[in-house]
Design a protein around this motif. Structure first.
Motif, short mmCIF file in Angstrom:
data_model
loop_
_atom_site.label_atom_id
_atom_site.label_comp_id
_atom_site.label_asym_id
_atom_site.label_seq_id
_atom_site.Cartn_x
_atom_site.Cartn_y
_atom_site.Cartn_z
N ARG A 153 38.57 48.27 34.30
CA ARG A 153 38.84 46.84 34.50
C ARG A 153 40.15 46.63 35.27
N ALA A 154 40.11 45.71 36.23
CA ALA A 154 41.30 45.32 36.99
C ALA A 154 41.57 43.84 36.73
N THR A 155 42.83 43.52 36.54
CA THR A 155 43.24 42.14 36.25
C THR A 155 44.39 41.75 37.16
N HIS A 161 40.41 42.02 44.93
CA HIS A 161 39.59 43.06 45.54
C HIS A 161 39.74 44.32 44.69
N VAL A 162 38.62 44.94 44.31
CA VAL A 162 38.64 46.12 43.47
C VAL A 162 37.89 47.25 44.18
N ASP A 203 38.00 41.75 37.23
CA ASP A 203 36.78 42.33 37.77
C ASP A 203 36.72 43.75 37.27
N ARG A 204 35.58 44.41 37.47
CA ARG A 204 35.45 45.75 36.92
C ARG A 204 34.53 46.63 37.74
N GLU A 213 35.84 54.31 36.62
CA GLU A 213 37.26 54.06 36.88
C GLU A 213 37.50 53.20 38.12
N VAL A 214 38.63 52.51 38.10
CA VAL A 214 39.08 51.72 39.25
C VAL A 214 40.07 52.58 40.04
N ARG A 215 39.88 52.69 41.34
CA ARG A 215 40.82 53.43 42.19
C ARG A 215 42.02 52.55 42.55
N SER A 216 41.77 51.34 43.01
CA SER A 216 42.87 50.44 43.37
C SER A 216 42.39 48.99 43.28
#
Length: 132
Positions: free
Chosen positions: A52-54, A70-71, A98-99, A103-106
């Protein structure tokens, strides 16, 4: 006993004046009477935790700012995502998440002025590494 003064070299006497003159002439913005462009970009920070990115954004300016999260996902088969554009009102806060499946890279936030904020054109943004 009479004290005599040693003559000071001419360069030593004029060096401070020369330095001040160079500084004044090298920065015309410092003495320009024209106001600079009005800033419009909200202050945003991104956090990445697992999949997850916030983005936490605050707009301290008197103009509207349109932002987008942007994810980029770490796995080749995982689809990168872009959130829908959202408006951050003047003196307002906004939270976007967003997710990815894994894993999220950036993650990064892009900004776009709304209603033609002076001095601003186009979208911009910079990616953030995980954990920052």
């Amino acid at each position: 006993m009479r004290m005599t003064r040693r003559p000071v070299p001419a360069l030593a006497r004029t060096a401070p004046v020369l330095a001040a003159t160079i500084l004044l002439w090298s920065t015309p913005e410092a003495w320009s009477q024209e106001p600079g462009p009005t800033p419009y970009r909200a202050d945003c920070r991104t956090e990445i935790e697992g999949s997850r990115a916030t983005a936490y954004c605050h707009n301290p300016y008197p103009v509207l700012d349109r932002i987008q999260l942007h994810v980029e996902c770490a796995r080749w088969w995982d689809v990168d995502t872009d959130s829908a554009p959202a408006d951050v009102p003047p003196a307002g806060d906004l939270l976007l998440t967003d997710r990815c499946w894994k894993e999220v890279r950036s993650a990064w936030v892009s900004h776009q002025p709304v209603n033609g904020a002076p001095g601003a054109s186009g979208a911009s943004g910079a990616p953030a590494a995980p954990g920052g």
